[in-house]
Write a protein that holds these residues in place. Sequence first.
Motif, PDB file in Angstrom:
ATOM      1  N   ASP A  87       0.915  -1.272  -0.065  1.00 42.70           N
ATOM      2  CA  ASP A  87       0.210   0.020  -0.168  1.00 42.70           C
ATOM      3  C   ASP A  87       1.032   1.402   0.031  1.00 42.70           C
ATOM      4  N   VAL A  88       0.813   1.836  -1.145  1.00 37.64           N
ATOM      5  CA  VAL A  88       1.849   3.136  -1.290  1.00 37.64           C
ATOM      6  C   VAL A  88       1.416   4.162  -0.387  1.00 37.64           C
ATOM      7  N   LYS A  89       0.202   4.283  -0.118  1.00 38.97           N
ATOM      8  CA  LYS A  89      -0.383   5.366   0.900  1.00 38.97           C
ATOM      9  C   LYS A  89       0.156   5.070   2.338  1.00 38.97           C
ATOM     10  N   ASP A  90       0.162   3.875   2.811  1.00 37.02           N
ATOM     11  CA  ASP A  90       0.595   3.786   4.059  1.00 37.02           C
ATOM     12  C   ASP A  90       2.078   3.694   4.062  1.00 37.02           C
ATOM     13  N   ILE A  91       2.710   3.411   3.228  1.00 38.06           N
ATOM     14  CA  ILE A  91       4.166   3.597   3.268  1.00 38.06           C
ATOM     15  C   ILE A  91       4.675   4.835   3.207  1.00 38.06           C
ATOM     16  N   GLU A  92       3.837   5.690   2.586  1.00 38.20           N
ATOM     17  CA  GLU A  92       4.089   7.148   2.577  1.00 38.20           C
ATOM     18  C   GLU A  92       3.853   7.650   3.969  1.00 38.20           C
ATOM     19  N   ASN A  93       2.881   7.264   4.444  1.00 36.88           N
ATOM     20  CA  ASN A  93       2.431   7.621   5.852  1.00 36.88           C
ATOM     21  C   ASN A  93       3.612   7.275   6.869  1.00 36.88           C
ATOM     22  N   LEU A  94       4.139   6.309   6.985  1.00 32.22           N
ATOM     23  CA  LEU A  94       5.183   5.581   7.606  1.00 32.22           C
ATOM     24  C   LEU A  94       6.336   6.590   7.543  1.00 32.22           C
ATOM     25  N   LEU A  95       6.734   6.735   6.328  1.00 32.94           N
ATOM     26  CA  LEU A  95       8.049   7.875   6.046  1.00 32.94           C
ATOM     27  C   LEU A  95       7.864   9.003   6.714  1.00 32.94           C
ATOM     28  N   GLU A  96       6.570   9.579   6.396  1.00 32.40           N
ATOM     29  CA  GLU A  96       6.267  10.897   6.939  1.00 32.40           C
ATOM     30  C   GLU A  96       6.507  11.053   8.490  1.00 32.40           C
ATOM     31  N   VAL A  97       5.960   9.948   9.112  1.00 29.02           N
ATOM     32  CA  VAL A  97       6.158   9.809  10.572  1.00 29.02           C
ATOM     33  C   VAL A  97       7.493   9.815  10.829  1.00 29.02           C
ATOM     34  N   ARG A  98       8.350   9.177  10.201  1.00 30.09           N
ATOM     35  CA  ARG A  98       9.813   9.065  10.502  1.00 30.09           C
ATOM     36  C   ARG A  98      10.375  10.450  10.400  1.00 30.09           C
ATOM     37  N   SER A  99      10.124  11.237   9.177  1.00 26.73           N
ATOM     38  CA  SER A  99      10.606  12.423   8.961  1.00 26.73           C
ATOM     39  C   SER A  99      10.100  13.691   9.910  1.00 26.73           C
ATOM     40  N   LYS A 186      21.646   5.510  -7.328  1.00 27.01           N
ATOM     41  CA  LYS A 186      21.936   5.644  -6.182  1.00 27.01           C
ATOM     42  C   LYS A 186      22.695   4.554  -5.665  1.00 27.01           C
ATOM     43  N   SER A 187      23.376   4.534  -4.432  1.00 24.26           N
ATOM     44  CA  SER A 187      24.594   3.600  -4.045  1.00 24.26           C
ATOM     45  C   SER A 187      24.353   3.563  -2.523  1.00 24.26           C
ATOM     46  N   ILE A 188      24.747   2.265  -2.026  1.00 19.46           N
ATOM     47  CA  ILE A 188      24.807   2.065  -0.527  1.00 19.46           C
ATOM     48  C   ILE A 188      26.042   3.359  -0.054  1.00 19.46           C
ATOM     49  N   GLU A 189      27.095   3.521  -0.748  1.00 24.64           N
ATOM     50  CA  GLU A 189      27.989   4.340  -0.512  1.00 24.64           C
ATOM     51  C   GLU A 189      27.379   5.871  -0.216  1.00 24.64           C
ATOM     52  N   GLN A 211      19.526  18.773  11.644  1.00 27.17           N
ATOM     53  CA  GLN A 211      17.905  18.549  11.343  1.00 27.17           C
ATOM     54  C   GLN A 211      18.055  18.677   9.633  1.00 27.17           C
ATOM     55  N   SER A 212      18.846  19.593   9.034  1.00 29.68           N
ATOM     56  CA  SER A 212      18.714  19.762   7.594  1.00 29.68           C
ATOM     57  C   SER A 212      19.162  18.528   6.802  1.00 29.68           C
ATOM     58  N   LYS A 213      20.365  17.703   7.242  1.00 28.24           N
ATOM     59  CA  LYS A 213      20.904  16.921   6.824  1.00 28.24           C
ATOM     60  C   LYS A 213      20.150  15.511   7.103  1.00 28.24           C
ATOM     61  N   MET A 214      19.371  15.583   8.288  1.00 27.59           N
ATOM     62  CA  MET A 214      18.464  14.361   8.487  1.00 27.59           C
ATOM     63  C   MET A 214      17.188  14.490   7.484  1.00 27.59           C
ATOM     64  N   ALA A 215      16.699  15.679   7.412  1.00 29.85           N
ATOM     65  CA  ALA A 215      15.678  15.816   6.575  1.00 29.85           C
ATOM     66  C   ALA A 215      16.010  15.357   5.060  1.00 29.85           C
ATOM     67  N   PHE A 216      17.037  16.115   4.707  1.00 28.70           N
ATOM     68  CA  PHE A 216      17.540  15.530   3.210  1.00 28.70           C
ATOM     69  C   PHE A 216      17.846  14.127   3.145  1.00 28.70           C
ATOM     70  N   GLU A 219      14.313  12.562   3.030  1.00 32.14           N
ATOM     71  CA  GLU A 219      13.702  12.903   1.726  1.00 32.14           C
ATOM     72  C   GLU A 219      14.152  11.986   0.389  1.00 32.14           C
ATOM     73  N   GLU A 220      15.749  11.788   0.521  1.00 30.30           N
ATOM     74  CA  GLU A 220      16.308  10.755  -0.558  1.00 30.30           C
ATOM     75  C   GLU A 220      15.449   9.426  -0.358  1.00 30.30           C
ATOM     76  N   VAL A 221      15.500   9.007   1.077  1.00 31.74           N
ATOM     77  CA  VAL A 221      15.163   7.623   1.015  1.00 31.74           C
ATOM     78  C   VAL A 221      13.703   7.427   0.695  1.00 31.74           C
ATOM     79  N   GLU A 222      12.676   8.478   0.736  1.00 30.54           N
ATOM     80  CA  GLU A 222      11.308   8.465   0.281  1.00 30.54           C
ATOM     81  C   GLU A 222      11.290   8.618  -1.236  1.00 30.54           C
ATOM     82  N   LYS A 223      12.185   9.188  -1.781  1.00 23.74           N
ATOM     83  CA  LYS A 223      12.106   9.392  -3.290  1.00 23.74           C
ATOM     84  C   LYS A 223      12.527   8.046  -3.924  1.00 23.74           C
TER      85      LYS A 223
END
Length: 234
Positions: A87-99, A186-189, A211-216, A219-223
Amino acid sequence: MKISNKKLYEKVADVIILDINEGRLNTGDRLPSIKALSESFGVGQATIREALNALRAMGYIDIKHGQGTFITEREEPRFNFEAINGDVKDIENLLEVRSIVEVGVARLAAKNRNDEDLLAIESALKDMKLAIKENDLGEASDLKFHLAIADAAKNDILKQLLLNVSDIMRHTMKETRRIYLYTKSKSIEKLYNEHKEIFEAIKIQNAQLAQSKMAFHLEEVEKVVLSNIKKTES
């Protein structure tokens, strides 16, 4: 039970988690001494200490100096990862909570961290680097990193919020890393470098940068995750 595979402390931790989940270890039970566990698993005492530190970070155990190591009571995760997997929406919600939670946690960690916190975060980073060399996904060290930052924030409620969804976080981190591994752009590195930049900001106690680095990073993970899911569905 003898353990000889790579990343020994994670293997030890996984066995203890399995014993907890299957009822062989219960809330309040006292674990054997580090020496006894070392002999039981067939690994060094340093490996056992690493495993116990990881389990404490994930909320499975409480280490009471002079008394021993005890299994703690953990709340069941509020979400079922298998249920939200498609469920894409539920995963979006979970990522949003983490953010929402983790950006604030990073800011507080930069303000409140001490030298011991930095060592714990850096230890998780070293585990990530080792995972890259060993071609391992490294989701356990990823979770260890984020929970170590939560410790550094010195806010028990925020930490508990992350602990409540830590099992799901580990699953999503594993899938995220799998996607990064097989996605050319993307890469693990790159993922490792994002974590390292978060650590460096916390180390110099720059709350805004942390907080800026964590947000970035999130956001990258979510994309990457949502893009991959949508490609799969199409």
